[in-house]
Design an enzyme around this catalytic site. Sequence first.
Site, PDB file in Angstrom:
ATOM      1  N   ARG A  99       5.334  -0.754  46.949  1.00  0.00           N
ATOM      2  CA  ARG A  99       5.953  -0.692  45.623  1.00  0.00           C
ATOM      3  C   ARG A  99       5.043  -1.189  44.506  1.00  0.00           C
ATOM      4  O   ARG A  99       5.349  -0.999  43.337  1.00  0.00           O
ATOM      5  CB  ARG A  99       7.302  -1.420  45.600  1.00  0.00           C
ATOM      6  CG  ARG A  99       7.265  -2.910  45.768  1.00  0.00           C
ATOM      7  CD  ARG A  99       8.672  -3.505  45.565  1.00  0.00           C
ATOM      8  NE  ARG A  99       8.727  -4.918  45.874  1.00  0.00           N
ATOM      9  CZ  ARG A  99       9.747  -5.715  45.575  1.00  0.00           C
ATOM     10  NH1 ARG A  99      10.793  -5.232  44.950  1.00  0.00           N
ATOM     11  NH2 ARG A  99       9.734  -6.985  45.912  1.00  0.00           N
ATOM     12  N   HIS A 169      15.032   1.800  47.797  1.00  0.00           N
ATOM     13  CA  HIS A 169      15.851   0.686  47.283  1.00  0.00           C
ATOM     14  C   HIS A 169      16.492   1.090  45.945  1.00  0.00           C
ATOM     15  O   HIS A 169      16.201   0.504  44.896  1.00  0.00           O
ATOM     16  CB  HIS A 169      14.910  -0.504  47.107  1.00  0.00           C
ATOM     17  CG  HIS A 169      15.526  -1.823  46.769  1.00  0.00           C
ATOM     18  ND1 HIS A 169      16.528  -1.989  45.837  1.00  0.00           N
ATOM     19  CD2 HIS A 169      15.251  -3.069  47.240  1.00  0.00           C
ATOM     20  CE1 HIS A 169      16.828  -3.268  45.750  1.00  0.00           C
ATOM     21  NE2 HIS A 169      16.074  -3.941  46.593  1.00  0.00           N
ATOM     22  N   GLU A 272      20.949   1.398  49.362  1.00  0.00           N
ATOM     23  CA  GLU A 272      19.588   1.676  49.813  1.00  0.00           C
ATOM     24  C   GLU A 272      19.591   2.390  51.169  1.00  0.00           C
ATOM     25  O   GLU A 272      20.244   1.926  52.109  1.00  0.00           O
ATOM     26  CB  GLU A 272      18.824   0.356  49.944  1.00  0.00           C
ATOM     27  CG  GLU A 272      18.902  -0.499  48.683  1.00  0.00           C
ATOM     28  CD  GLU A 272      18.377  -1.912  48.889  1.00  0.00           C
ATOM     29  OE1 GLU A 272      17.424  -2.083  49.663  1.00  0.00           O
ATOM     30  OE2 GLU A 272      18.934  -2.844  48.279  1.00  0.00           O
TER      31      GLU A 272
HETATM   32  C1  BG6 Z   1      17.638  -6.241  48.482  1.00  0.00           C
HETATM   33  C2  BG6 Z   1      17.738  -7.392  49.444  1.00  0.00           C
HETATM   34  O1  BG6 Z   1      17.314  -5.080  49.181  1.00  0.00           O
HETATM   35  O2  BG6 Z   1      16.614  -6.505  47.520  1.00  0.00           O
HETATM   36  C3  BG6 Z   1      18.000  -8.670  48.679  1.00  0.00           C
HETATM   37  O3  BG6 Z   1      18.761  -7.116  50.390  1.00  0.00           O
HETATM   38  C4  BG6 Z   1      16.948  -8.881  47.617  1.00  0.00           C
HETATM   39  O4  BG6 Z   1      18.017  -9.764  49.586  1.00  0.00           O
HETATM   40  C5  BG6 Z   1      16.869  -7.653  46.742  1.00  0.00           C
HETATM   41  O5  BG6 Z   1      17.259 -10.033  46.856  1.00  0.00           O
HETATM   42  C6  BG6 Z   1      15.808  -7.732  45.658  1.00  0.00           C
HETATM   43  O6  BG6 Z   1      14.568  -8.010  46.198  1.00  0.00           O
HETATM   44  P1  BG6 Z   1      13.323  -8.255  45.272  1.00  0.00           P
HETATM   45  O7  BG6 Z   1      12.180  -8.585  46.181  1.00  0.00           O
HETATM   46  O8  BG6 Z   1      13.084  -6.950  44.532  1.00  0.00           O
HETATM   47  O9  BG6 Z   1      13.681  -9.368  44.330  1.00  0.00           O
END
Ligand code: BG6
Length: 298
Positions: A99, A169, A272
């Site tokens: 990413r 995501h 997701e």
């Molecule tokens: C989600 C996770 O997919 O992404 C969470 O299940 C997490 O636990 C969230 O907080 C955001 O992640 P990030 O790394 O983008 O802050």
Amino acid sequence: MNIQELNQRFALAGQLLFRTGPGGLPLVEIFNDQASASICLMGGHVMSWQPREHAPVLWMSGHSNYQIGKAIRGGIPICWPWFGANAKSPEFPAHGIARTALWRVLSTASIEKGVTQLRLGLNQTDAGFSGWPHNFDLELAVTVGQSLQVTLGIRNSGSDSFTWTGALHSYFSVGHITEVTVEGLQGLPYTDRLDPIIPKSEDHSIHITAETDRIYTATEQACRIVDRSLGRNIHVEKSGSRSTVVWNPWVNKAAAMADFGNEEYPGMICIEAANAADDAVTLEPGDEHKLTQIIRVD
Ligand code: BG6
């Protein structure tokens, strides 16, 4: 390649162009008869998608970073080759290296009925991260029309097998989270990441009223986000995935994240398409896996 060279080689007149976006990030902008979209070459990150006659479907934080090497908060981050924290090396970046890496443009095309397709690639050399010592070839195909299809192809181009987890995501924009239900996951087992010891399940559709962070561990099913405040449904189909993540940070977690506004959590939900937890994928040399998410609105 710089923006001018990308435009010379890959622009599609009246349909797709490259430009420099916030923070100097290279963007692909798509406008066709069915929809508009923008994709950042850092992360192969779909930042927006708006089918004609509809409001924007993907959510983007007003507080997101726009900087090489920093994750974008919203749109569709690509989590790979690990989902969440790296189990063996917690100091590695959360959600993997794809990413925040700069992807290569492989091709652009106008396909049937004016739908636009962008293909991007990422390999071990592009990613330049020694902590993942495996040769891989990722290919991302983003197809922009009345529906949005994102397919991540993962090929083992090395000589040893490796096991990865990951996710598309997707952050969805909703009117107000309290007016939203998610259908399609009722009755299915999930791991509650906030209380992971005992698997749980609910026999009704999801209605979020607190911080929610779940991995549904055995589902290939589509989900439907029913948004009464915006009067629309978002359909989220997938393939190549047996796990689905549902996330909303709610008040305290939102406040703890610098790139997420304190008041923003009611406007979003993440659904997701994942290969996470028990759904990790092992690829032998030469093997390939395809993870797809298809989004449409009515
Ligand atoms: C989600 C996770 O997919 O992404 C969470 O299940 C997490 O636990 C969230 O907080 C955001 O992640 P990030 O790394 O983008 O802050």
